[in-house]
Design an enzyme around this catalytic site. Structure first.
Site, PDB file in Angstrom:
ATOM      1  N   ASN A 122       0.753  -1.245  -0.052  1.00 32.78           N
ATOM      2  CA  ASN A 122      -0.111   0.027  -0.209  1.00 32.78           C
ATOM      3  C   ASN A 122       0.744   1.347  -0.006  1.00 32.78           C
ATOM      4  O   ASN A 122       0.428   2.332  -0.627  1.00 32.78           O
ATOM      5  CB  ASN A 122      -1.097   0.006   0.978  1.00 32.78           C
ATOM      6  CG  ASN A 122      -0.309  -0.271   2.675  1.00 32.78           C
ATOM      7  OD1 ASN A 122       0.646  -0.685   2.599  1.00 32.78           O
ATOM      8  ND2 ASN A 122      -1.002   0.216   3.551  1.00 32.78           N
ATOM      9  N   GLU A 173       4.204  -3.681  12.530  1.00 30.64           N
ATOM     10  CA  GLU A 173       3.002  -2.975  12.141  1.00 30.64           C
ATOM     11  C   GLU A 173       1.835  -3.643  11.508  1.00 30.64           C
ATOM     12  O   GLU A 173       2.085  -3.971  10.165  1.00 30.64           O
ATOM     13  CB  GLU A 173       3.132  -1.731  11.477  1.00 30.64           C
ATOM     14  CG  GLU A 173       2.501  -0.421  12.229  1.00 30.64           C
ATOM     15  CD  GLU A 173       1.733   0.109  10.703  1.00 30.64           C
ATOM     16  OE1 GLU A 173       0.604   0.687  11.160  1.00 30.64           O
ATOM     17  OE2 GLU A 173       2.094  -0.024   9.819  1.00 30.64           O
ATOM     18  N   CYS A 192      -3.679   0.775   6.567  1.00 29.72           N
ATOM     19  CA  CYS A 192      -3.883   0.068   8.070  1.00 29.72           C
ATOM     20  C   CYS A 192      -4.656   1.125   9.084  1.00 29.72           C
ATOM     21  O   CYS A 192      -5.276   0.739   9.888  1.00 29.72           O
ATOM     22  CB  CYS A 192      -2.654  -0.587   8.594  1.00 29.72           C
ATOM     23  SG  CYS A 192      -1.290   0.848   8.997  1.00 29.72           S
TER      24      CYS A 192
END
Length: 506
Positions: free
Chosen positions: A173, A268, A302
């Site tokens: 992303n 993460e 996210c």
């Protein structure tokens, strides 16, 4: 085909194939090499092949790891901090000169609207320049020994120490920026680093590695692992790798920990970011920010807003404002509309997944407030109204849904909103909208997340403020300075001066 990259600094790292498609080498700790085969890179915009990237063999991968471990990790430690800063600043300048190439690659390779691609490139340049902020994070401590009878006539220093070889695994992303935010602190703190880019869109990371090479870093202290994800297990569990920094799904993060063994981990992972809107909120501001949090990069973030929890007194008005604004938003081809707000999802599999989650929600009682619409890899924004008693049954609540699908729920008060938000297994970020600082601060204190944004949608930017998850959303913190701490450990050195007369105690 128009030339994909045009700056001459990239001329040596690719050739043009017989069909006119550029074929890229990969960086093997000191040299650019072709692999045993190629992986095709297809644009999510229209599905066409825009490049081929070398796929390394297992033998090539082993050779790279051996080089980085045996030579590179010592070379980067012996490259003074001052020179590292100079190299980062030079890399920033090289990126400025090749700015349009990075933007073009992000649009074509990741399907980003031009504004998103431009922002990501600018953020990466700024992150390189902000390394000047980080040097004090490498300072250690001095501990005098005269505070314990056992340690009289001694002293200790505690210094920050690189782990050695770090494996950095970046997602699709933010293929440029997140790659940079892993490689930069690793090299800054004296580690060698192996970067594994996302297979879906590896080109921006590849160009970034070229820039680092030309910026003067020791050539054997970093490498680019362009290998399929399914071949990564052997790399992850290799004992020569002492730390792993990974951004991606919770499921893959858990897999990495299981097979990686005893290492340092910086993870993460997935999110389920709620936006809590209290009855005293500025609803025009809240609706505007929530929309941005929902649709930016088509929800493939996210930190995207997946859950809206609004107090019953303002619920209908907020819902109406959000729906009115959503009418103006639709995904567009970034090549045809430079002002597009949304582009495509990364691939057809992602679109199919969003449709599955949508159908699951409808079957379990969710009410669609927008029409479900898909064309190719393009999905229109989805807002589903869900009863608070039913929401936990939905896959849309249980899973990290990477796309423009958001749930909206009516709640009685702020305590109920916090309870629903905290019942998620994720804990990355949250937003709170309120005109009362005391109420917003109280909600922020109760939320089980790594970051809370008051009257703003979650966004990590260049990492100026640290971020990271709680619960299933990750381990550790990322950001300017904080990433350096994650990618270093401490070494204590004790000096014994007993009998030398250095101290004369009373």
């Amino acid at each position: 085909m128009d030339k994909l990259v045009r700056n001459k600094i990239f001329d040596e790292i690719y050739r043009i194939g017989e069909d006119g498609v550029p074929e890229f080498k990969t960086y093997a700790a000191g040299e650019w090499v072709f692999g045993e085969s190629f992986s095709e890179v297809k644009s999510p915009i229209d599905g066409r092949t825009i490049a081929r990237v070398s796929r390394l063999s297992k033998e090539q991968t082993e050779e790279i790891l051996s080089t980085v471990y045996e030579k590179g990790r010592e070379e980067i430690r012996n490259y003074p901090g001052e020179k590292r800063i100079e190299s980062f600043l030079k890399a920033a300048q090289l990126m400025r000169e090749a700015f349009e190439d990075f933007v073009r690659v992000l649009v074509l390779d990741a399907g980003k609207p031009k504004s998103n691609a431009t922002g990501e490139t600018k953020a990466t340049i700024e992150r390189l320049e902000k390394t000047t902020f980080e040097s004090r994070r490498m300072l250690g401590d001095y501990i005098p020994g005269d505070w314990s009878e056992e340690t009289l006539e001694s002293e200790g220093i505690v210094k920050r120490e690189p782990y050695g070889v770090i494996l950095a695994i970046s997602p699709f992303n933010y293929p440029l920026f997140i790659s940079a935010t892993k490689v930069i602190p690793a090299l800054f703190s004296g580690n060698a680093v192996l970067l594994k880019p996302a297979s879906a869109d590896p080109l921006a990371a590849l160009l970034f590695i070229r820039v680092l090479e030309l910026a003067g870093f020791p050539k054997e202290s970093f490498a680019l692992l362009t290998i399929p994800g399914r071949f990564m297990d052997d790399v992850v569990k290799d004992k020569r790798i002492r730390a792993i920094t990974f951004t991606g799904s919770t499921e893959v993060g858990e897999h990495i920990i299981r097979i990686g063994g005893i290492k340092a981990y910086h993870l993460e992972l997935g999110g389920k970011d709620p936006a809590i809107v209290l009855d005293d909120a500025d609803l025009e501001l809240a609706s505007e920010k929530i929309i941005k949090g929902m649709v930016s990069y088509s929800g493939q973030r996210c930190d995207a807003i997946r859950l809206i929890l609004a107090q019953e007194e303002i619920y209908e008005e907020l819902k109406a404002k959000i729906l009115e604004k959503l009418k103006e938003i639709e995904p567009k081809n970034p090549l045809e509309d430079e002002n597009a707000v949304m582009g495509p999802l990364i691939d057809k599999h992602s679109v199919d997944y969003i449709e599955e989650v949508y159908k699951d929600a409808i079957e379990k009682g969710a009410k669609p407030l927008t029409e479900f619409k898909r064309e190719g890899n393009y999905v229109w924004p989805i807002l589903l109204e869900v009863d608070k008693e039913k929401v936990k049954e939905l896959r849309a609540f249980q899973e990290d849904v990477f796309g423009p699908l958001t749930l909206i729920i009516k709640v009685k008060d702020e305590d109920e909103a916090v309870d629903i938000a905290n019942s998620s297994r994720f804990g990355l970020d949250a937003s709170v909208f309120s005109e009362c600082e005391r109420r917003a601060r109280k909600v922020a204190r109760k939320l089980e997340v790594g970051s809370v944004f008051i009257n703003e949608y979650p966004r990590h930017g260049i990492g100026y403020y640290p971020f990271g998850g709680m619960k299933d959303s990750g381990v550790g913190r990322e950001g300017i300075g904080y990433s350096v701490e994650q990618l270093t450990t401490t070494k204590t050195i004790v000096h014994n001066f007993k009998g030398y007369g250095v101290w004369e105690y009373l």
